[in-house]
Design a protein around this motif. Structure first.
Motif, PDB file in Angstrom:
ATOM      1  N   PRO A  44      35.250   5.604  71.631  1.00 58.31           N
ATOM      2  CA  PRO A  44      34.904   4.664  70.557  1.00 58.31           C
ATOM      3  C   PRO A  44      36.115   4.162  69.755  1.00 58.31           C
ATOM      4  N   HIS A  45      37.121   5.028  69.561  1.00 54.70           N
ATOM      5  CA  HIS A  45      38.245   4.563  68.733  1.00 54.70           C
ATOM      6  C   HIS A  45      39.088   3.503  69.422  1.00 54.70           C
ATOM      7  N   LYS A  46      38.815   3.257  70.695  1.00 57.71           N
ATOM      8  CA  LYS A  46      39.556   2.202  71.406  1.00 57.71           C
ATOM      9  C   LYS A  46      38.840   0.852  71.297  1.00 57.71           C
ATOM     10  N   LEU A  47      37.692   0.841  70.629  1.00 56.48           N
ATOM     11  CA  LEU A  47      36.911  -0.392  70.560  1.00 56.48           C
ATOM     12  C   LEU A  47      37.250  -1.187  69.308  1.00 56.48           C
ATOM     13  N   SER A  48      36.933  -2.488  69.340  1.00 54.59           N
ATOM     14  CA  SER A  48      37.088  -3.309  68.140  1.00 54.59           C
ATOM     15  C   SER A  48      35.943  -2.978  67.182  1.00 54.59           C
ATOM     16  N   GLY A  49      36.043  -3.464  65.951  1.00 52.96           N
ATOM     17  CA  GLY A  49      35.009  -3.196  64.951  1.00 52.96           C
ATOM     18  C   GLY A  49      33.638  -3.668  65.404  1.00 52.96           C
ATOM     19  N   GLY A  50      33.584  -4.880  65.984  1.00 50.04           N
ATOM     20  CA  GLY A  50      32.312  -5.440  66.432  1.00 50.04           C
ATOM     21  C   GLY A  50      31.720  -4.604  67.556  1.00 50.04           C
ATOM     22  N   GLN A  51      32.589  -4.150  68.457  1.00 54.26           N
ATOM     23  CA  GLN A  51      32.114  -3.319  69.572  1.00 54.26           C
ATOM     24  C   GLN A  51      31.595  -1.972  69.073  1.00 54.26           C
ATOM     25  N   LYS A  52      32.303  -1.401  68.079  1.00 55.68           N
ATOM     26  CA  LYS A  52      31.858  -0.125  67.515  1.00 55.68           C
ATOM     27  C   LYS A  52      30.492  -0.279  66.862  1.00 55.68           C
ATOM     28  N   GLN A  53      30.351  -1.376  66.101  1.00 51.06           N
ATOM     29  CA  GLN A  53      29.088  -1.576  65.408  1.00 51.06           C
ATOM     30  C   GLN A  53      27.955  -1.797  66.415  1.00 51.06           C
ATOM     31  N   ARG A  54      28.253  -2.472  67.523  1.00 50.22           N
ATOM     32  CA  ARG A  54      27.228  -2.672  68.546  1.00 50.22           C
ATOM     33  C   ARG A  54      26.874  -1.349  69.225  1.00 50.22           C
ATOM     34  N   THR A  55      27.885  -0.469  69.353  1.00 48.55           N
ATOM     35  CA  THR A  55      27.613   0.868  69.899  1.00 48.55           C
ATOM     36  C   THR A  55      26.672   1.626  68.960  1.00 48.55           C
ATOM     37  N   ALA A  56      26.934   1.520  67.660  1.00 47.47           N
ATOM     38  CA  ALA A  56      26.067   2.191  66.685  1.00 47.47           C
ATOM     39  C   ALA A  56      24.643   1.649  66.786  1.00 47.47           C
ATOM     40  N   ILE A  57      24.522   0.337  66.985  1.00 46.04           N
ATOM     41  CA  ILE A  57      23.188  -0.263  67.122  1.00 46.04           C
ATOM     42  C   ILE A  57      22.519   0.249  68.405  1.00 46.04           C
ATOM     43  N   ALA A  58      23.306   0.362  69.486  1.00 50.45           N
ATOM     44  CA  ALA A  58      22.750   0.879  70.746  1.00 50.45           C
ATOM     45  C   ALA A  58      22.222   2.298  70.541  1.00 50.45           C
ATOM     46  N   GLY A  59      22.932   3.094  69.757  1.00 50.03           N
ATOM     47  CA  GLY A  59      22.509   4.461  69.475  1.00 50.03           C
ATOM     48  C   GLY A  59      21.144   4.500  68.809  1.00 50.03           C
ATOM     49  N   ILE A  60      20.881   3.483  67.999  1.00 49.94           N
ATOM     50  CA  ILE A  60      19.568   3.392  67.344  1.00 49.94           C
ATOM     51  C   ILE A  60      18.513   2.908  68.346  1.00 49.94           C
ATOM     52  N   ILE A  61      18.881   1.893  69.130  1.00 49.10           N
ATOM     53  CA  ILE A  61      17.916   1.323  70.086  1.00 49.10           C
ATOM     54  C   ILE A  61      17.460   2.372  71.100  1.00 49.10           C
ATOM     55  N   ALA A  62      18.393   3.277  71.489  1.00 49.07           N
ATOM     56  CA  ALA A  62      18.059   4.300  72.489  1.00 49.07           C
ATOM     57  C   ALA A  62      16.932   5.212  72.004  1.00 49.07           C
ATOM     58  N   MET A  63      16.730   5.242  70.704  1.00 47.49           N
ATOM     59  CA  MET A  63      15.615   6.033  70.167  1.00 47.49           C
ATOM     60  C   MET A  63      14.319   5.229  70.175  1.00 47.49           C
ATOM     61  N   GLN A  64      14.416   4.004  70.670  1.00 51.48           N
ATOM     62  CA  GLN A  64      13.279   3.085  70.770  1.00 51.48           C
ATOM     63  C   GLN A  64      12.471   2.967  69.478  1.00 51.48           C
ATOM     64  N   PRO A  65      13.146   2.569  68.410  1.00 51.94           N
ATOM     65  CA  PRO A  65      12.406   2.376  67.163  1.00 51.94           C
ATOM     66  C   PRO A  65      11.661   1.039  67.209  1.00 51.94           C
ATOM     67  N   ASP A  66      10.675   0.911  66.345  1.00 49.72           N
ATOM     68  CA  ASP A  66       9.974  -0.370  66.251  1.00 49.72           C
ATOM     69  C   ASP A  66      10.690  -1.288  65.284  1.00 49.72           C
TER      70      ASP A  66
END
Lengths: 285, 289
Positions: free
Chosen positions: A145-167
């Motif tokens: 993760p520390h090799k990613l840009s800010g936007g990429q990191k934030q998208r990774t954080a969003i993916a972490g939420i999506i993987a929990m399949q929230p509504d």
């Protein structure tokens, strides 16, 4: 449309305690009521200290109201026995992606949520891949993760939420630390999740052009609900918003000025629409 | 002679490791006394690296930085004195507050400069006033302040040294529109009333457009443009290719110009755009404006 979240007469204040006595109480949310419909893209605006972030933390029960109630698909947010159910329905993304990334490899970070929910390994693999594809980060799955840009990191954080399949996903100023490209990436990801996966989105932001992309905008001021309407209508209240320390997109502002400063519910709120608007004005006047 | 002269600066992180990355690549630029410079570039373009080299926090791998003609990294120069002249306000400066009262925190710089107690007092009060921090807050703990007040206190800590050049690295991140405008107005005032040189790093093109006289565009460790703000922001496509945008109003006016309307390119503020468009509307109605 069904209501996904119901906020009913909610009041909340932060308290300073001395032993068990309340020394001081600062009222942050003042008898607010509104509903969030299923599949809606809602933006929350308000100046610093207006109570937006407090409200965000109420949507998944991290903070519970002093008075009134919040229902998430009918479940009271202060129902301790169903806390995990609520948290799996509503995911939170914060301003600084560095504070939310826990693992040293992108895909492991995304797997953290489902692992904790006890999802079987095979399904975790599927969910992680799907989540990473949804935010366009699949090709970075083996990156640190520390090799990613800010936007990429934030998208990774969003993916972490999506993987929990929230509504529903609540994002608290997710683009505040990003450059224009990173902001655009995160915004298009949010819009895509909302439109294609029908995930309810609540976006807290200080950027008026981001709020303009929502279906509906709620403006909070000093704990009160000031306006609740479509972006077009909200941003036509140029004077009111400015009085409350907020702004409107430059597109709406120039149109407003050219109209002679009259409140108008037909103001353009993005740059393309604004160009059309001005062309029309110049040709028809 | 320029106040600040940057010559062929090159800098890499992680030299000798497999992660070696060139952050700045042969960068040269001159900054004159009293200029207000905006710096833009995508994340990782080298902005912060360059800023940290301007006051000697990072030492160049190759190249030199001259302040008033003196190489700041030359052994004879005391780098501490350079830092009193080139102030650097980092991103989220409130994270750096450390003392037990706001007053002590703001006085840290002037005290290290060796000023007398009276002078220190004077500097603290005028710096606090300058950033709009109420005097009764001076004897509170920085941690009792609100987020916006903390940021002002942290900025006052740099302003109290009255540096000739002050660098702000994204000073408005996370602030609401009012807080943003207030802070930028104060920075603009510091530039105007004290005649000091200001370097503002920001991702907000609107803010850069409104305040900067010249804009420095960094891309992949190189300087892509360094010119008057108007000229830089009239190059929509070039900026776009570097992951940057022009302000909404600039885009709108550039588009209208492209469609053949009689407006100028590189319009930077809503007020300017209004003047131009109103002129067209009046002309159309056959009125005088």
């Amino acid at each position: 449309m069904d209501n996904f979240i119901e906020v009913k007469n909610v009041t909340f204040g932060y308290k300073d305690y001395d032993n068990n006595n309340i020394l001081n109480e600062t009222c942050v949310i003042n008898n607010i009521s509104f509903n969030v419909r299923k599949g809606e893209f809602l933006a929350l605006l308000g100046h610093n200290g207006s109570g937006k972030s407090t409200l965000a933390k109420m949507f998944n029960g991290m903070i519970t109201p002093d008075k009134g109630e919040i229902l998430i698909e009918g479940i009271r947010s202060d129902d301790e026995d169903r806390k995990y159910e609520i948290r799996s329905k509503v995911g939170l993304v914060f301003q600084n992606p560095d504070n939310q990334i826990v693992a040293s490899i992108v895909e492991e970070d995304v797997a953290f949520g489902p692992e904790n929910l006890g999802v079987p390994p095979k399904e975790i693999r599927e969910r992680v891949d799907e989540a990473l594809k949804a935010v366009d980060m699949y090709e970075y799955r083996n990156f640190a993760p520390h090799k990613l840009s800010g936007g990429q990191k934030q998208r990774t954080a969003i993916a972490g939420i999506i993987a929990m399949q929230p509504d529903c996903i609540v994002l608290d100023e997710p683009t505040a630390m990003l450059d224009p490209k990173g902001r655009a990436e995160v915004m298009s990801t949010i819009k895509k999740l909302n439109k294609e996966k029908n995930i309810t989105v609540i976006l807290i932001t200080h950027y008026m052009d981001e709020a303009a992309a929502a279906d509906r905008v709620i403006v909070i001021d000093n704990g009160d609900l000031l306006i609740d309407d479509t972006p077009k209508k909200v941003f036509s209240h140029v004077k009111l918003l400015k009085e409350h320390g907020l702004d409107v997109p430059q597109s709406a502002e120039i149109a407003y000025m050219l109209k002679g400063g009259k409140e108008n519910d037909e103001l353009p709120i993005n740059r393309h629409r604004c160009v059309e608007y001005i062309v029309e004005l110049l040709n028809n006047n | 002679m320029s106040l600040l002269e940057v010559k062929n600066l090159t800098y890499s992180y992680g030299v000798g490791t497999p992660f070696e990355k060139k952050a700045l690549d042969n960068v040269s630029v001159n900054i004159n006394a009293g200029e207000f410079i905006g710096v833009i570039g995508h994340t990782g373009s080298g902005k912060s690296t360059l800023m940290q080299m301007l006051n000697g926090l990072l030492k160049p791998e190759r190249g030199q930085v001259f302040l008033n003609g003196n190489d700041i990294n030359a052994p004879k120069n005391n780098i501490r004195n350079i830092r009193f002249k080139v102030g650097l306000v980092f991103q989220y400066p409130e994270h750096q507050l450390f003392d037990d009262t706001v007053r002590k925190d703001i006085s840290f710089g002037p005290r290290n400069m060796g000023l007398s107690e009276e002078e220190i007092d004077e500097r603290v009060i005028s710096a606090a006033e300058f950033v709009g921090l109420k005097r009764e807050l001076l004897d509170k703990s920085p941690f009792e302040l609100s987020g916006g007040e903390k940021r002002r206190a942290a900025i006052a800590g740099v302003i109290s040294m009255e540096p000739d050049i002050i660098i702000f690295d994204e000073p408005t991140a996370g602030l609401d529109p009012n807080g943003r405008n207030y802070l930028l107005e104060r920075i603009n005032d510091y530039h105007k009333t004290k005649g000091k040189t200001v370097i503002l790093v920001s991702h907000s093109m609107e803010d850069i457009a409104k305040y900067a006289q010249k804009v420095l565009v960094l891309n992949k460790g190189r300087i892509e443009m360094f010119d008057e703000t108007k000229i830089v922001f009239s190059q929509v496509e070039k900026l776009d290719s570097m992951g940057l945008r022009v302000p909404q109003i600039t885009y709108i006016m550039n588009k209208l110009k492209e469609y053949g309307y009689d407006v100028s390119g590189g319009v930077l503020t809503v007020e300017e755009a209004y003047k131009e468009l109103n002129r067209l509307l009046c002309r159309k109605r056959g009125e005088k404006c």
